[in-house]
Design a protein around this motif. Structure first.
Motif, mmCIF file in Angstrom:
data_model
loop_
_atom_site.group_PDB
_atom_site.id
_atom_site.type_symbol
_atom_site.label_atom_id
_atom_site.label_comp_id
_atom_site.label_asym_id
_atom_site.label_seq_id
_atom_site.Cartn_x
_atom_site.Cartn_y
_atom_site.Cartn_z
ATOM 1 N N GLY A 35 27.366 28.429 -39.263
ATOM 2 C CA GLY A 35 26.571 27.525 -38.450
ATOM 3 C C GLY A 35 27.396 26.790 -37.416
ATOM 4 O O GLY A 35 26.865 26.315 -36.411
ATOM 5 N N CYS A 36 28.716 26.706 -37.660
ATOM 6 C CA CYS A 36 29.628 26.055 -36.711
ATOM 7 C C CYS A 36 30.202 27.037 -35.693
ATOM 8 O O CYS A 36 31.070 26.660 -34.892
ATOM 9 C CB CYS A 36 30.776 25.386 -37.469
ATOM 10 S SG CYS A 36 30.322 23.860 -38.296
ATOM 11 N N GLY A 37 29.791 28.288 -35.761
ATOM 12 C CA GLY A 37 30.230 29.242 -34.750
ATOM 13 C C GLY A 37 31.257 30.262 -35.186
ATOM 14 O O GLY A 37 31.782 31.006 -34.353
ATOM 15 N N PHE A 38 31.546 30.345 -36.488
ATOM 16 C CA PHE A 38 32.492 31.348 -36.967
ATOM 17 C C PHE A 38 31.748 32.649 -37.288
ATOM 18 O O PHE A 38 30.628 32.639 -37.803
ATOM 19 C CB PHE A 38 33.210 30.861 -38.232
ATOM 20 C CG PHE A 38 34.224 29.785 -37.987
ATOM 21 C CD1 PHE A 38 35.570 30.087 -37.823
ATOM 22 C CD2 PHE A 38 33.845 28.451 -37.909
ATOM 23 C CE1 PHE A 38 36.508 29.098 -37.590
ATOM 24 C CE2 PHE A 38 34.769 27.443 -37.683
ATOM 25 C CZ PHE A 38 36.106 27.775 -37.515
ATOM 26 N N ASP A 39 32.403 33.760 -37.000
ATOM 27 C CA ASP A 39 31.896 35.091 -37.345
ATOM 28 C C ASP A 39 32.663 35.546 -38.587
ATOM 29 O O ASP A 39 33.822 35.934 -38.502
ATOM 30 C CB ASP A 39 32.127 36.052 -36.176
ATOM 31 C CG ASP A 39 31.532 37.427 -36.415
ATOM 32 O OD1 ASP A 39 31.018 37.671 -37.520
ATOM 33 O OD2 ASP A 39 31.611 38.272 -35.502
ATOM 34 N N VAL A 40 32.007 35.475 -39.758
ATOM 35 C CA VAL A 40 32.698 35.639 -41.033
ATOM 36 C C VAL A 40 32.411 37.004 -41.662
ATOM 37 O O VAL A 40 31.262 37.445 -41.735
ATOM 38 C CB VAL A 40 32.283 34.535 -42.027
ATOM 39 C CG1 VAL A 40 33.046 34.692 -43.343
ATOM 40 C CG2 VAL A 40 32.521 33.149 -41.435
ATOM 41 N N THR A 41 33.496 37.655 -42.117
ATOM 42 C CA THR A 41 33.379 38.856 -42.949
ATOM 43 C C THR A 41 34.039 38.555 -44.285
ATOM 44 O O THR A 41 35.193 38.119 -44.324
ATOM 45 C CB THR A 41 34.065 40.066 -42.298
ATOM 46 O OG1 THR A 41 33.471 40.313 -41.019
ATOM 47 C CG2 THR A 41 33.902 41.311 -43.170
ATOM 48 N N PHE A 42 33.299 38.754 -45.360
ATOM 49 C CA PHE A 42 33.806 38.465 -46.705
ATOM 50 C C PHE A 42 34.102 39.786 -47.415
ATOM 51 O O PHE A 42 33.228 40.637 -47.552
ATOM 52 C CB PHE A 42 32.771 37.663 -47.495
ATOM 53 C CG PHE A 42 33.300 37.068 -48.775
ATOM 54 C CD1 PHE A 42 33.794 35.784 -48.810
ATOM 55 C CD2 PHE A 42 33.310 37.805 -49.955
ATOM 56 C CE1 PHE A 42 34.290 35.226 -49.981
ATOM 57 C CE2 PHE A 42 33.798 37.267 -51.135
ATOM 58 C CZ PHE A 42 34.289 35.970 -51.149
ATOM 59 N N ARG A 350 32.495 20.912 -40.596
ATOM 60 C CA ARG A 350 32.950 20.256 -39.357
ATOM 61 C C ARG A 350 34.446 19.924 -39.459
ATOM 62 O O ARG A 350 35.199 20.097 -38.495
ATOM 63 C CB ARG A 350 32.127 19.001 -39.086
ATOM 64 C CG ARG A 350 30.713 19.291 -38.622
ATOM 65 C CD ARG A 350 30.073 18.067 -38.003
ATOM 66 N NE ARG A 350 29.771 17.034 -38.978
ATOM 67 C CZ ARG A 350 28.607 16.912 -39.605
ATOM 68 N NH1 ARG A 350 27.639 17.798 -39.364
ATOM 69 N NH2 ARG A 350 28.387 15.926 -40.451
ATOM 70 N N ASP A 351 34.861 19.472 -40.642
ATOM 71 C CA ASP A 351 36.280 19.167 -40.839
ATOM 72 C C ASP A 351 37.128 20.438 -40.782
ATOM 73 O O ASP A 351 38.205 20.463 -40.182
ATOM 74 C CB ASP A 351 36.491 18.473 -42.188
ATOM 75 C CG ASP A 351 35.863 17.088 -42.238
ATOM 76 O OD1 ASP A 351 35.639 16.499 -41.167
ATOM 77 O OD2 ASP A 351 35.584 16.612 -43.356
ATOM 78 N N VAL A 352 36.638 21.505 -41.430
ATOM 79 C CA VAL A 352 37.384 22.766 -41.447
ATOM 80 C C VAL A 352 37.470 23.356 -40.046
ATOM 81 O O VAL A 352 38.525 23.847 -39.628
ATOM 82 C CB VAL A 352 36.735 23.772 -42.417
ATOM 83 C CG1 VAL A 352 37.405 25.140 -42.325
ATOM 84 C CG2 VAL A 352 36.836 23.259 -43.858
ATOM 85 N N LYS A 353 36.388 23.314 -39.313
ATOM 86 C CA LYS A 353 36.386 23.840 -37.943
ATOM 87 C C LYS A 353 37.442 23.134 -37.096
ATOM 88 O O LYS A 353 38.241 23.781 -36.411
ATOM 89 C CB LYS A 353 35.003 23.659 -37.324
ATOM 90 C CG LYS A 353 34.936 24.040 -35.840
ATOM 91 C CD LYS A 353 33.560 23.752 -35.265
ATOM 92 C CE LYS A 353 33.523 24.024 -33.768
ATOM 93 N NZ LYS A 353 32.187 23.772 -33.183
ATOM 94 N N LYS A 354 37.444 21.812 -37.144
ATOM 95 C CA LYS A 354 38.409 21.037 -36.368
ATOM 96 C C LYS A 354 39.836 21.415 -36.755
ATOM 97 O O LYS A 354 40.699 21.639 -35.894
ATOM 98 C CB LYS A 354 38.173 19.547 -36.594
ATOM 99 C CG LYS A 354 39.063 18.608 -35.802
ATOM 100 C CD LYS A 354 38.610 17.159 -36.010
ATOM 101 C CE LYS A 354 39.423 16.189 -35.150
ATOM 102 N NZ LYS A 354 40.811 16.070 -35.589
ATOM 103 N N LEU A 355 40.081 21.527 -38.059
ATOM 104 C CA LEU A 355 41.412 21.854 -38.552
ATOM 105 C C LEU A 355 41.848 23.248 -38.099
ATOM 106 O O LEU A 355 42.962 23.436 -37.589
ATOM 107 C CB LEU A 355 41.413 21.776 -40.084
ATOM 108 C CG LEU A 355 42.682 22.206 -40.812
ATOM 109 C CD1 LEU A 355 43.846 21.288 -40.454
ATOM 110 C CD2 LEU A 355 42.443 22.202 -42.321
#
Length: 378
Positions: A35-42, A350-355
């Motif tokens: 939702g914060c804009g990451f394209d995730v592959t697990f 939000r914290d992880v994105k910033k980091l």
């Protein structure tokens, strides 16, 4: 972020919670990061019958790659993941952990970020401290960043002592789209419910905080859920065993008893600052939570108002004996409001994105400077 940052994560399982306590954490974090804009592959191995006990379809907020639990399988998955902007190795994949922890840092470049995400930091650190030859000791400094499921200052200090470049706790949280109040279900009725798989470093505490109160309160019904409790465990007649409870039934489980009990594993209780997923699942469903005492609990829920903190099985029995339905509902409602206001996975993401964005920017600066120097000398 103007363009999506690609994130490849190797973990135990996103689609199955079977013998996989980290599933709720993975799902909440990854959904929020998407939702914060990451394209995730697990990336997850086909191991431990988890695919036979799936409790969700592939989500639309992440791509799931299931690879064979073989050498060829993990190597092919790693080759597929190598071009991601961020490559994450989670602890406790379950198969080929040592190999992945050695090989993923080799993919480090000026344009990517290599992260170790420890979903059981107290146990990992305890293991490394007890064994000077533990192979992960040498890998810790090779990761750009260590993220942990929790652990607070003690875990940060311990990882720093092992040479971590940077260690940041990312605590469990609530995903209100999956954990929320529902109507009670008669299958899960009772005075006190506990949900957790049978693990060696928690079994003694389950005896103390759950089975002993059941002995002390023979007229009250206790409900035990989780895998592994059906073998060589002495249960009193007032304890009902529900077996493995699929995640689709967690809300009903948490909403159907007068109170829900959390019991930390030994290492997490000793270190503190490690709220397990069950705390947020139960409080997120509006349950009245009785929680074993550990340092840092008040950072998430206020004892006496939003959670009932206990130090022994006798205290569990005493609390349960005096607890009314009105009191339980009031405590559960306060806990839910606290989590919605401060402790959802959107807050964490939000914290992880910033980091991560900051860390990526720092990694890219030296590369750009090197490129400028190279062109200046041509």
């Amino acid at each position: 972020m103007t363009a999506k940052v690609t994130l490849a994560m190797f973990g135990s399982s996103l689609v199955s919670a079977y013998w996989n306590g980290a599933a709720t954490y993975y799902r909440g974090m990854i959904r929020a990061l998407a939702g914060c804009g990451f394209d995730v592959t697990f990336y997850e191995p086909d191991a431990f019958d988890r695919q036979q006990h799936r409790d969700m379809s592939d989500p639309d907020w992440a791509k799931v790659v299931i690879y064979p639990a073989t050498t060829d399988g993990w190597q092919a998955a790693l080759e597929q993941a190598r071009d991601a902007d961020i490559i994450v190795k989670a602890s406790g994949v379950g198969v080929f952990d040592e190999e992945l922890e050695a090989e993923i840092p080799r993919l480090r470049s000026a344009s990517n970020l290599i992260v170790f995400w420890d979903v059981d930091a107290p146990a990992t650190l305890q293991r490394m401290q007890a064994d000077a030859s533990d192979p992960f000791r040498a890998q810790v400094p090779r990761f750009d960043l260590i993220l942990t499921y929790g652990g607070g200052p003690p875990v940060v200090e311990a990882y720093s002592n092992f040479g971590a470049r940077r260690c940041v706790p990312i605590y469990n949280a609530l995903d209100p789209t999956t954990h929320h109040p529902v109507q009670p279900d008669s299958r899960f009725s009772g005075a006190l419910g506990f949900l957790g798989n049978r693990l060696p470093d928690r079994e003694g505490r389950v005896q103390t905080f759950f089975l002993k109160p059941a002995i002390l309160l023979p007229d009250k019904k206790f409900l035990l859920g989780g895998a592994g409790w059906d073998r060589n465990v002495s249960l009193t007649p007032n304890v009902s065993y529900a077996g493995h409870v699929y995640t689709r039934d967690h809300n009903a489980f948490n909403c159907s008893t007068l109170a829900v009990l959390n019991i930390n594993r030994d290492s997490m209780a000793q270190v503190g600052y490690s709220p397990p997923t069950r705390v947020f699942e139960a409080a997120g469903a509006g349950a009245c939570l009785i929680c074993d005492a550990w340092q840092g609990l008040e950072q998430f829920l206020e004892p006496g108002k939003e959670v009932l903190k206990v130090d022994s099985g006798e205290e569990v029995a005493a609390v349960l004996s005096g607890l009314t339905t009105t009191q339980a509902r009031r405590i559960g409602k306060r806990a839910l409001l606290r989590l919605l206001g401060e402790h959802t996975y959107e807050h964490r993401a939000r914290d992880v994105k910033k980091l991560l964005v900051e860390q990526l920017a720092r990694r890219a600066i030296p590369a750009r400077r090197d490129e400028e120097v190279r062109h200046a000398t041509l």
